[in-house]
Design an enzyme around this catalytic site. Structure first.
Site, PDB file in Angstrom:
ATOM      1  N   GLU A  66     -81.676 106.211  15.193  1.00 33.33           N
ATOM      2  CA  GLU A  66     -83.037 106.635  14.869  1.00 33.33           C
ATOM      3  C   GLU A  66     -84.019 105.488  15.041  1.00 33.33           C
ATOM      4  O   GLU A  66     -83.646 104.305  15.045  1.00 33.33           O
ATOM      5  CB  GLU A  66     -83.085 107.172  13.422  1.00 33.33           C
ATOM      6  N   HIS A  71     -79.383 115.829  12.666  1.00 34.60           N
ATOM      7  CA  HIS A  71     -78.386 115.760  11.586  1.00 34.60           C
ATOM      8  C   HIS A  71     -78.752 116.652  10.404  1.00 34.60           C
ATOM      9  O   HIS A  71     -79.904 117.086  10.235  1.00 34.60           O
ATOM     10  CB  HIS A  71     -78.243 114.311  11.101  1.00 34.60           C
TER      11      HIS A  71
END
Length: 205
Positions: free
Chosen positions: A81, A8
């Site tokens: 994550e 990201h």
């Protein structure tokens, strides 16, 4: 099948060196700029599908890279994550410097890393990364030409542990991805082949 694995764009916590895992932190303006530039430079690259972590920083990155194109984005919980438990939001440089904290070993000796209270182990994130690849990606290898996975630093390396078939002691092989850095791999009847682990599609200052 060609697979683009993207980290990201930058967040406020990235910029402030704060440890972010399961906490849902959005992109900052620099992160949106990196994702937008990446999308512009990949505009002529055809993707059949994009898979994204459900966390907003990854999903927004996926949307910005997709741009106006009609590419489905599929969010999958297994791409979240690593959960850093009670260490989330702490300064990761201070954690690395603290020899009494298991996070001290996170990058240089990941085999010695131990999850903090309420956190997740590297063994577990590797299990869910492998499950995602085996259940979702590999069955489509002959059907799709090119896909993208947009997720996070640690989960992307867990995916690479599956791709390279190596242990947690080599977890960071190839180095930590920069924001919007792209790992490019190919999957065919002979298995996985790493093409490039350091590709970027934006202007690097």
């Amino acid at each position: 099948m060609e697979i683009y694995i993207v980290r990201h764009g930058q967040t406020l916590w990235n910029a402030d060196n704060l440890l972010q895992g399961s906490v849902d932190i959005e992109l900052n303006e620099r992160g949106r700029e990196l994702a937008g530039q990446t999308g512009q430079n990949l505009e002529q690259t055809v993707f059949d599908k994009i898979y994204s972590s459900p966390l907003i920083r990854a999903y927004e990155t996926a949307c910005l890279i997709r741009g106006h194109r009609n590419i489905p984005i599929v969010r999958d919980e297994r791409l979240r994550e690593l959960n850093f438990g009670v260490n989330e939001g702490r300064n990761f440089k201070e954690l690395l410097a603290d020899t009494s904290d298991p996070f001290h070993h996170f990058f240089d000796r990941p085999d010695l890393y131990r999850a903090p209270r309420q956190g997740e182990t590297l063994e577990h994130i590797c299990e869910r990364a492998a499950e995602f690849m085996k259940d979702v990606i590999e069955p489509q290898a002959r059907e799709l030409e090119r896909i993208m996975i947009v997720a996070h630093g640690a989960i992307n390396k867990a995916i690479m542990c599956h791709v390279k078939q190596h242990g947690i002691d080599q977890y960071w092989s190839g180095g930590l991805q920069r924001n919007c850095n792209v790992i490019i791999i190919n999957l065919d009847e002979d298995g996985y082949h790493v093409i490039d682990e350091t590709k970027i599609f934006y202007f690097r200052e």
